[in-house]
Motif scaffolding. Structure first.
Motif, PDB file in Angstrom:
ATOM      1  N   ILE A  52       3.581  18.800  61.610  1.00  0.00           N
ATOM      2  CA  ILE A  52       2.693  18.829  60.452  1.00  0.00           C
ATOM      3  C   ILE A  52       2.901  17.536  59.686  1.00  0.00           C
ATOM      4  N   THR A 108      -1.494  29.981  65.501  1.00  0.00           N
ATOM      5  CA  THR A 108      -2.586  29.047  65.244  1.00  0.00           C
ATOM      6  C   THR A 108      -2.404  28.487  63.848  1.00  0.00           C
ATOM      7  N   THR A 109      -3.429  27.898  63.295  1.00  0.00           N
ATOM      8  CA  THR A 109      -3.379  27.365  61.943  1.00  0.00           C
ATOM      9  C   THR A 109      -4.626  27.794  61.190  1.00  0.00           C
ATOM     10  N   GLY A 110      -4.680  27.474  59.912  1.00  0.00           N
ATOM     11  CA  GLY A 110      -5.806  27.899  59.092  1.00  0.00           C
ATOM     12  C   GLY A 110      -7.144  27.467  59.650  1.00  0.00           C
ATOM     13  N   PHE A 129      -1.959  18.072  62.573  1.00  0.00           N
ATOM     14  CA  PHE A 129      -1.288  19.348  62.838  1.00  0.00           C
ATOM     15  C   PHE A 129      -1.285  19.574  64.339  1.00  0.00           C
ATOM     16  N   ASP A 189      -8.990  34.366  60.747  1.00  0.00           N
ATOM     17  CA  ASP A 189      -7.618  34.655  61.149  1.00  0.00           C
ATOM     18  C   ASP A 189      -7.558  35.300  62.529  1.00  0.00           C
ATOM     19  N   LEU A 208       6.033  22.857  66.001  1.00  0.00           N
ATOM     20  CA  LEU A 208       4.966  22.420  65.112  1.00  0.00           C
ATOM     21  C   LEU A 208       5.214  20.994  64.649  1.00  0.00           C
ATOM     22  N   LEU A 223       0.563  21.986  67.571  1.00  0.00           N
ATOM     23  CA  LEU A 223       1.302  23.216  67.841  1.00  0.00           C
ATOM     24  C   LEU A 223       1.422  23.434  69.339  1.00  0.00           C
ATOM     25  N   GLN A 282      -6.466  18.088  60.226  1.00  0.00           N
ATOM     26  CA  GLN A 282      -6.928  19.078  59.257  1.00  0.00           C
ATOM     27  C   GLN A 282      -7.477  18.391  58.012  1.00  0.00           C
TER      28      GLN A 282
END
Length: 698
Positions: free
Chosen positions: A346, A166-168, A308, A137, A344, A310, A297
């Motif tokens: 997705i 950000t993303t996972g 994904f 994270d 975003l 961003l 992803q």
């Protein structure tokens, strides 16, 4: 002419006579010094009102305004003066990074020279006790709290979006350059009544005051480049910093665990303008950042993964003035503005979110004497958040406009140099829910020895729900946490030991009944929980020549029922044990500093779809060994190399399970691991002009 006699005795706070005190009438040559028994006597031709002054090194100056004829047989008591070297400090729940306090645990330059931090102030703070290392994270998780429970301030003004989105599985970083800051206070709990709308922690960043000289700074890095410039004219100065990051070349050389469609890139610019007044300093800070990336992803149920993307644009600026109105009154005002746009993509869904925010603050400080100070102030937050979701052919619009009005007052009382108290009261009105909350804050410190002290702190804290939650339910109450902290501090001969025990009680936590917050979620304040633990810290800069090291350990016991938890459980961002060892060694013959950081965290909770129970299983421990080497080419040039996770340990942060079981009734799963096995960084930094020595950056 008639003469009057002024006489008396001077004692200290232990009722002992003080010899050699200079005693005189202000504006005259009439006076004397005390004898062995603390007694004094002298004559004067003054007959009306006068000011008697008694002064002695190590004691507060004493003043008495009275008729001269009444200054006979006086019994005066001097109090020991307070200074940073011999006075107790209120340190429970707070880490200071600077050189002005004897309670400082970090130096400003520790932020950029800690192996593994790679110039990010959050990375260095994650080596302190009370934090949980969430390398997937990148934000601050403090004492069982989520990352949203920590608020960040620059020069006293709130930063609304301090991290790049950000993303996972891709850790974020702070937006701001550590080189523009010279003071950092990291409060892990029990912080001042001046700060509100934060449940767990506040991080206070102070920009550099007026610079001493002009300079130009250049940096070339494996991930981009940066440029800095400081200019001074008269009582004005301007510092500029710009940075460009593009990970495309790096990703080509170093294998990544993510499939990037568009590698991460960002442009960041900062400026600090300062103007010195006769009795104050004005600062204007401004920062702009742009970032974008796109990845495919992984998903266990979608073989080809999903897209994904961003793109983020963020502006933040603040104005700050601090100065004195008189010998006893100080004033501080601040105004910050923020604009954040997040786009975003997705899979087949597009989300556009825009946030505009304002924070205005006015603060006064009254210094009655060195033993009593009073702070008071008011502040206003205004937030406008809008979100547009495009799902196939349907568009959904939502948002919220709300504010928080806060007022606070706080008194600092030093009963002596060995005993101090701070008592504060804060009130906040949350316009979205029409709620008014009162938050008391108390702390005390007592000296046990010239090198050790004990501190206690209590505080009640409230925080409003995030904007993307409140937009669906405006009547949500602010979440609540109560902190209880006990701290022991020892510092002597460049060695420091801290031990801190704490207990946090959570109430009115946000709950909902869907996988994530959405327009049809049943939102309420039905959650609660607790966090308790012990934090230990040791730093030694003396025992071994040229070696500086610190060790930190945290034990955390926490459970809560919040979000969509069906039962009370330990969140997956909280770990029971966290350990960090940081070392820096200067090699004179090589003109180099080598550094190492080892981070360890026990396993993180996760829900095993093939077993009963919620968040009952745990991953393997997180371990990372980081190394760096800084080589001083000459006085103004430095070569810096860093490797994170040198051993390439495959750390796992959790698991994703499939939607459907196999023929044996078992669910397949995939590991959620780190973005890359290792991270390599090489940078060359050159200071042009001025007398700055790059050795200072070591």
């Amino acid at each position: 002419m008639a003469q009057s006699t002024v006489s008396g005795v001077i004692l200290n706070d232990k009722n002992e006579p003080v010899m050699g005190v200079n005693v005189y009438l202000e504006g005259t040559y009439d006076g004397t010094i005390t004898d062995l028994d603390g007694k004094f006597s002298f004559t004067t031709q003054e007959t009306s009102y006068a000011t008697l002054i008694a002064s002695y090194i190590g004691y507060e100056e004493y003043k008495l305004e009275a008729l001269v004829i009444d200054m006979v047989g006086l019994k005066l008591s001097l109090r020991e003066s307070l200074n940073a070297l011999n006075t107790v400090v209120l340190s429970a729940g707070s880490f200071s990074a600077g050189d002005s306090s004897k309670a400082s645990v970090l130096k400003p330059l520790d932020i950029v020279t800690t192996a593994g931090a790679v110039g990010d102030f959050v990375g260095a703070l994650q080596t302190l006790p009370g934090t949980s290392s969430n390398a997937d994270d990148g934000r601050l998780f403090v004492r069982g709290g989520s990352a949203e429970e920590t608020q960040i301030f620059i020069d006293g003004s709130r930063v609304f979006r301090p991290f790049a989105p950000t993303t996972g599985n891709i850790p974020t970083r702070g937006r701001f350059s550590p080189f523009l800051f010279d003071g950092i206070t990291f409060s892990t709990g029990g912080y001042s009544a001046e700060y509100g709308d934060a449940l767990s922690s506040v991080l206070l960043l102070n920009t550099n005051d007026f610079p001493k000289e002009e300079k130009t700074e250049l940096g070339i890095m494996t991930v981009g480049g940066n440029f800095g410039k400081t200019k001074i004219w008269g009582k004005n100065s301007l510092s500029l910093n710009a940075q460009y990051i593009n990970l495309a070349p790096y990703n080509e050389l170093i294998p990544q665990n993510n499939q990037f469609e568009k590698p991460f890139q960002s442009i960041n610019g900062e400026a600090v303008y300062r103007h010195e007044f006769d009795k104050g300093l004005f600062k204007a800070y401004s920062a702009y950042s742009y970032s974008d990336f796109a990845i495919i992803q992984e998903d266990i149920d979608i073989e080809e993964g999903f897209y994904f993307g961003l793109r983020n644009r963020n502006y933040y600026g603040n104005l700050n003035y601090y100065g004195s109105l008189s010998e006893s009154w100080n004033i501080e005002t601040g105004l910050s503005l923020a604009h954040d746009t997040n786009d975003l993509n997705i899979a087949t869904t597009k989300i556009d979110a825009v946030e505009n925010a304002l924070h205005a603050k006015f603060k006064l400080q009254k210094r009655y004497n060195n033993y009593f100070k009073l702070h008071m102030g008011v502040e206003q937050f205004l937030i406008n958040y809008k979100e547009e979701v495009l799902l196939e052919n349907d568009t959904f619009n939502s948002g919220i406009e709300h504010g928080i009005t806060g007022t606070f007052t706080e008194a600092e009382v030093f009963a002596s140099k060995d005993l101090a108290f701070k008592a504060g009261l804060r009130g906040d009105y949350y316009s979205a829910s029409s709620q008014f909350k009162v938050s008391p804050r108390l702390s005390a410190a007592v000296s046990l020895h010239s090198s050790s002290q004990l501190s206690l702190a209590y505080g009640n804290f409230y925080q409003a729900a995030q904007n993307n939650v409140q937009q669906y339910e405006k009547d949500l109450q602010p979440e609540n946490a109560q902190h209880y902290i006990a701290n022991f501090l020892f510092k002597k001969n460049d060695r420091m030991f801290r031990a801190e025990a704490y207990y946090k009680k959570y109430e009115q936590l946000l709950t909902y009944d869907t996988t994530r917050v959405q327009f049809d979620s049943d939102l309420s304040n039905g959650g609660d929980g607790y966090a308790a633990g012990l934090d230990l810290f040791w730093r030694d800069e003396r025992s071994i020549e040229n070696l500086d090291y610190w060790v930190s350990y945290s034990y955390l016991d926490t459970k809560r029922k919040f979000r969509n938890f069906p039962v009370e459980a330990t969140p997956n961002f909280a770990t029971d044990h966290n350990f960090s060892l940081v070392g820096k060694y200067w090699i004179e013959d090589w003109q180099s500093q080598v550094g190492a950081t080892f981070n360890y965290s026990s396993g993180r909770p996760f829900t095993n779809a093939n077993e009963s129970g919620f968040l009952k299983d745990k991953t393997s421990s997180f371990q990372s060994l980081n190394l760096n080497w800084a080589y001083l080419i000459d006085q103004q040039k430095i070569l810096y190399l860093s490797v994170s996770n040198v051993l390439g340990r495959a750390n796992v942060f959790g698991y994703q399970y499939g939607d459907m079981p196999d023929v044996q009734g078992q669910f397949d799963r995939r590991e959620i691991g780190q973005a890359a096995d290792r991270f390599f960084f090489v940078g060359f930094f050159w200071t042009i002009g001025g007398s700055d020595n790059q050795l200072d950056n070591l």
